[in-house]
Scaffold this motif. Structure first.
Motif, PDB file in Angstrom:
ATOM      1  N   ASP B 378      36.116 -63.188 -32.920  1.00 47.12           N
ATOM      2  CA  ASP B 378      35.600 -62.889 -34.277  1.00 47.12           C
ATOM      3  C   ASP B 378      34.821 -61.580 -34.322  1.00 47.12           C
ATOM      4  N   ASN B 379      35.178 -60.669 -33.427  1.00 44.92           N
ATOM      5  CA  ASN B 379      34.573 -59.336 -33.421  1.00 44.92           C
ATOM      6  C   ASN B 379      33.042 -59.391 -33.384  1.00 44.92           C
ATOM      7  N   GLY B 380      32.528 -60.286 -32.587  1.00 44.94           N
ATOM      8  CA  GLY B 380      31.079 -60.297 -32.340  1.00 44.94           C
ATOM      9  C   GLY B 380      30.235 -61.039 -33.336  1.00 44.94           C
ATOM     10  N   ARG B 381      30.864 -61.720 -34.296  1.00 44.14           N
ATOM     11  CA  ARG B 381      30.071 -62.425 -35.311  1.00 44.14           C
ATOM     12  C   ARG B 381      29.192 -63.505 -34.664  1.00 44.14           C
ATOM     13  N   LYS B 382      29.828 -64.381 -33.907  1.00 43.56           N
ATOM     14  CA  LYS B 382      29.060 -65.475 -33.306  1.00 43.56           C
ATOM     15  C   LYS B 382      28.053 -64.932 -32.287  1.00 43.56           C
ATOM     16  N   LEU B 383      28.514 -63.947 -31.537  1.00 42.87           N
ATOM     17  CA  LEU B 383      27.656 -63.341 -30.512  1.00 42.87           C
ATOM     18  C   LEU B 383      26.355 -62.814 -31.131  1.00 42.87           C
ATOM     19  N   ASN B 384      26.500 -62.057 -32.216  1.00 42.42           N
ATOM     20  CA  ASN B 384      25.320 -61.452 -32.837  1.00 42.42           C
ATOM     21  C   ASN B 384      24.520 -62.458 -33.646  1.00 42.42           C
ATOM     22  N   TYR B 385      25.224 -63.437 -34.217  1.00 41.91           N
ATOM     23  CA  TYR B 385      24.509 -64.504 -34.903  1.00 41.91           C
ATOM     24  C   TYR B 385      23.622 -65.243 -33.903  1.00 41.91           C
ATOM     25  N   ASP B 386      24.202 -65.526 -32.727  1.00 41.38           N
ATOM     26  CA  ASP B 386      23.426 -66.249 -31.708  1.00 41.38           C
ATOM     27  C   ASP B 386      22.254 -65.406 -31.206  1.00 41.38           C
ATOM     28  N   LEU B 387      22.483 -64.111 -31.081  1.00 41.04           N
ATOM     29  CA  LEU B 387      21.392 -63.216 -30.666  1.00 41.04           C
ATOM     30  C   LEU B 387      20.254 -63.281 -31.692  1.00 41.04           C
ATOM     31  N   SER B 393      14.361 -67.822 -33.378  1.00 38.27           N
ATOM     32  CA  SER B 393      13.892 -69.162 -33.016  1.00 38.27           C
ATOM     33  C   SER B 393      12.738 -69.107 -32.022  1.00 38.27           C
ATOM     34  N   SER B 394      12.649 -68.003 -31.290  1.00 37.40           N
ATOM     35  CA  SER B 394      11.526 -67.869 -30.351  1.00 37.40           C
ATOM     36  C   SER B 394      10.193 -67.789 -31.089  1.00 37.40           C
ATOM     37  N   GLY B 395      10.260 -67.428 -32.386  1.00 33.37           N
ATOM     38  CA  GLY B 395       9.034 -67.275 -33.158  1.00 33.37           C
ATOM     39  C   GLY B 395       8.293 -65.988 -32.843  1.00 33.37           C
ATOM     40  N   TRP B 428      12.221 -55.099 -28.539  1.00 26.08           N
ATOM     41  CA  TRP B 428      13.391 -54.604 -27.817  1.00 26.08           C
ATOM     42  C   TRP B 428      13.611 -55.383 -26.517  1.00 26.08           C
ATOM     43  N   LYS B 429      12.512 -55.643 -25.803  1.00 25.73           N
ATOM     44  CA  LYS B 429      12.621 -56.391 -24.553  1.00 25.73           C
ATOM     45  C   LYS B 429      13.177 -57.794 -24.835  1.00 25.73           C
ATOM     46  N   LEU B 430      12.671 -58.405 -25.894  1.00 27.31           N
ATOM     47  CA  LEU B 430      13.135 -59.739 -26.264  1.00 27.31           C
ATOM     48  C   LEU B 430      14.621 -59.714 -26.621  1.00 27.31           C
ATOM     49  N   LEU B 431      15.026 -58.697 -27.362  1.00 29.40           N
ATOM     50  CA  LEU B 431      16.442 -58.581 -27.742  1.00 29.40           C
ATOM     51  C   LEU B 431      17.321 -58.384 -26.512  1.00 29.40           C
TER      52      LEU B 431
END
Lengths: 442, 442
Positions: B378-387, B393-395, B428-431
């Motif tokens: 899906d051209n990264g949709r799920k990947l980036n959604y999960d990111l 979610s980490s808050g 950035w580190k978190l990402l």
């Protein structure tokens, strides 16, 4: 106002210098809506609780368009609007637990616009979008000008806005007969009646339109029935005034302003609908950049879809704080106190034969005028204008006016948080003195 | 939220118990727009000056619909909007001293609605009120959804809202050629083009539409030209960004939100028009109960006639206080600091080959994504959604997303008042860490 420079400063100013300007240049130009001597238009209540609510809301400074952008803001609003609906004994269909629900709008103008647009779109869906030019709105000539503005915005043809003359023998309420008559003519012309707006507490004189009868008419013709109780809604939390809302069970939408006479800082206009799906159909947008798990799952309320703008403040906080910090019993006493003060003013008027109470008082607004000499050319218009101008120019009190049946009328609206008997008595004394003056000038 | 009782209390509660509830039940449900780790949507700035302004405004609690209901509120608004227009170097026609002027609306949604309604009524006056079904609106597919909602409210036929695809090779700005092409087809079908909305700083990616060319098209066909610079307008107080407003001289209306990226508490949306008479024609009402000497003499501005609602708060105070207490030099530095932080984030992205910057950054918003493996379905949709879901979610931070050319994109919008380099670096580190996680799960 030539008191300020003509461009923004490059360098910061001190807080002291700013406060000097506020004292010297701003405050002298403020109309003091919170003064106990303010009796004009309608009240705009503030209170310690309302002020604290505004402070907290300004501190969070969230933009609660969707549930996800501040869940507490949406959830508190749902809860507090349900509390309020129960206080007013609105039918259970108006609760969030049924198909309806409440939402905070900015003003009654926005509330009636939102209702009118939802009604328009419902009618266009049924009759086809080419039928806009046939849609007809009904209201009395005592209805707030906000309805006229809403019609203009919604594209209702101006010749299809029926302004039915209210009955001066019914304290300026509209009669169902007059509405039915207008409606029959329109139906026989092939027009489509789609919206009735009734008022509980009209702006000029606090008239109460006959809700049950108007509601029945609306139901018979599949019209949307909106009730504007912007001012007088507050009184209906008292059992002895609740009967003025009888018939609300026929309404599609009901509005009252907590920011008028309910100790809640401006703005905080409460709108309830019986079927929220009509709001959502008219106002929802769903761009990609606002999509989120909670909204997509349809498990939450997104108030952006119940109003004109996208962004919205955390206004439920102040209303919640007013209810929590004062309690329903005290709020009822607050309302009763103002109504008692208005009764007192009405009695004072009756005691002075130079004045007349123009239409019987219902809530905390008294409509009166100075009786003109029989020879008076303009039936007391100039006389009463001069009386109003005189007392207002003194800076001691502020009252406003209206016109009823061609008569120029003065309005004395009690409802500022600090108003007590002594303020009403002082206002009366001032009005009597000024009356002597202007009568002497006739 | 089952945390609160299901009806309002009869008796007052203590302030302590209320504050306990705020700490325990409200704050955990607040989305912290003021956090230095907030990078979602767009910023909603508060500041000490903005907060003090809100406090003062809540203390006065006036309802400034007409000049007479608080002269200082209207006059300060006129002055401060002129200051702001000069800061942005808007053409002099937009000043109150000419035929134009500025007014504070609640949100950009209301600003574009007000402009659209004025334009609609101008067009209906020219072409006849039966011509509503022929009126056509033009904007790019990157225009804020507020325009679509405004069209729906104004009764513009949905098939007459031209959503012109923006050019991905022009950073997602619309091209004048694409607009002209759509316009030619409509003209040859007998439709009436009447409104173009251009954006300076689109919501998804901060694109800047070509104002001079779109303005010329609007002028050629006697269309209303509205510019929405809700977010990026703030940057244009810096000389090095002012060129993004070149072409504003062709606009009929221009909007920016001081409540986004200008340290002024929500809400405070600034709208300027070149000819205020169009607003007044569309929005003025003049019921007897609002008549007064100053208004009747036409010697004052009554802002009720420049907006949807009747009532309005004293919002100019907070904007005035922001300008006075910070000064233009500091405000420019504030903007530059955020743009510098966004540049830094962009550089960090470039340094990690797992990521791509999707479209070049213009202001303080960075659009990026984690590059998907070539085999990705899906051209990264799920990947980036999960990111996104992972970091949110980490808050620890909050970011949001959009879709550009079918790609699911993450948005990193710098602009909270307290954001510093260390917050950007930590984000950035978190990402990066979360990217390692989600790539490991592919």
């Amino acid at each position: 106002m030539e008191l300020l420079p003509d461009s923004a400063p490059r360098q910061p100013d001190t807080l002291d210098s700013l406060f000097d300007d506020i004292r010297q240049k701003i405050i002298p130009g403020v109309t003091h809506w919170q003064s106990p001597n303010y009796f004009a238009y309608y009240p705009s209540n503030s209170s310690t609780a309302g002020f604290l609510g505004e402070m907290l809301s300004a501190a969070f400074n969230i933009v609660g368009f969707s549930w996800i952008t501040s869940p507490a803001a949406t959830e508190l609003e749902v809860i507090v609007l349900d509390w309020f609906a129960k206080m007013l004994e609105l039918p259970s269909q108006f609760l969030s637990t049924a198909l309806g629900g409440g939402v905070i709008q900015g003003t009654a103008s926005e509330a009636v616009l939102v209702a009118l647009l939802a009604a328009r779109d419902r009618a266009l869906k049924k009759h086809g979008k080419q039928s806009l030019e046939k849609l007809v709105v009904y209201a009395s000539d005592q209805t707030h000008s906000a309805l006229q503005k809403a019609c203009q915005i919604a594209g209702i043809f101006s010749e299809n806005v029926r302004v039915v003359i209210a009955d001066c023998n019914k304290k300026y309420a509209v009669t169902p007969e007059a509405v039915s008559e207008a409606l029959s003519i329109d139906l026989s012309s092939g027009l489509i009646p789609f919206f009735i707006c009734a008022t509980v507490g009209t702006t000029s004189s606090s008239a109460v339109d006959p809700l049950p009868e108007l509601g029945q008419i609306a139901k018979s013709y599949d019209m949307w029935f909106h009730i504007d109780a912007a001012y007088a809604g507050s009184a209906c939390i008292c059992p002895e005034y609740r009967h003025h809302l009888n018939g609300v069970e026929e309404a599609d939408s009901f509005n009252m302003n907590a920011h008028k006479w309910f100790l809640t800082n401006f703005d905080c206009s409460l709108l309830w609908v019986k079927d929220r799906s009509f709001l959502i159909q008219s106002f929802s947008t769903n761009p990609e950049f606002l999509k989120n798990k909670a909204s997509q799952a349809n498990s939450v309320v997104d108030f952006k879809d119940w109003q004109i703008p996208l962004g919205r403040r955390f206004r439920s906080l102040k209303l919640w704080m007013v209810l929590r910090l004062y309690g329903v019993d005290n709020l009822q006493s607050y309302i009763r106190k103002h109504i008692h003060l208005a009764e007192r003013f009405e009695q004072l008027l009756i005691s002075d034969s130079r004045f007349e109470v123009v239409t019987p008082r219902t809530f905390s607004l008294v409509c009166f005028r100075l009786l003109p000499p029989t020879s008076d050319q303009d039936n007391g218009r100039k006389l009463n204008y001069d009386l109003m101008d005189g007392v207002n120019s003194s800076g001691k009190i502020f009252i406003s006016h209206t016109v009823l049946s061609g008569k120029f009328i003065l309005r004395f609206a009690v409802g500022a948080p600090l108003t007590e008997e002594r303020h009403v008595d002082a206002a009366w004394k001032l009005l009597q003195e000024e009356a002597t003056m202007v009568l002497g000038n006739v």
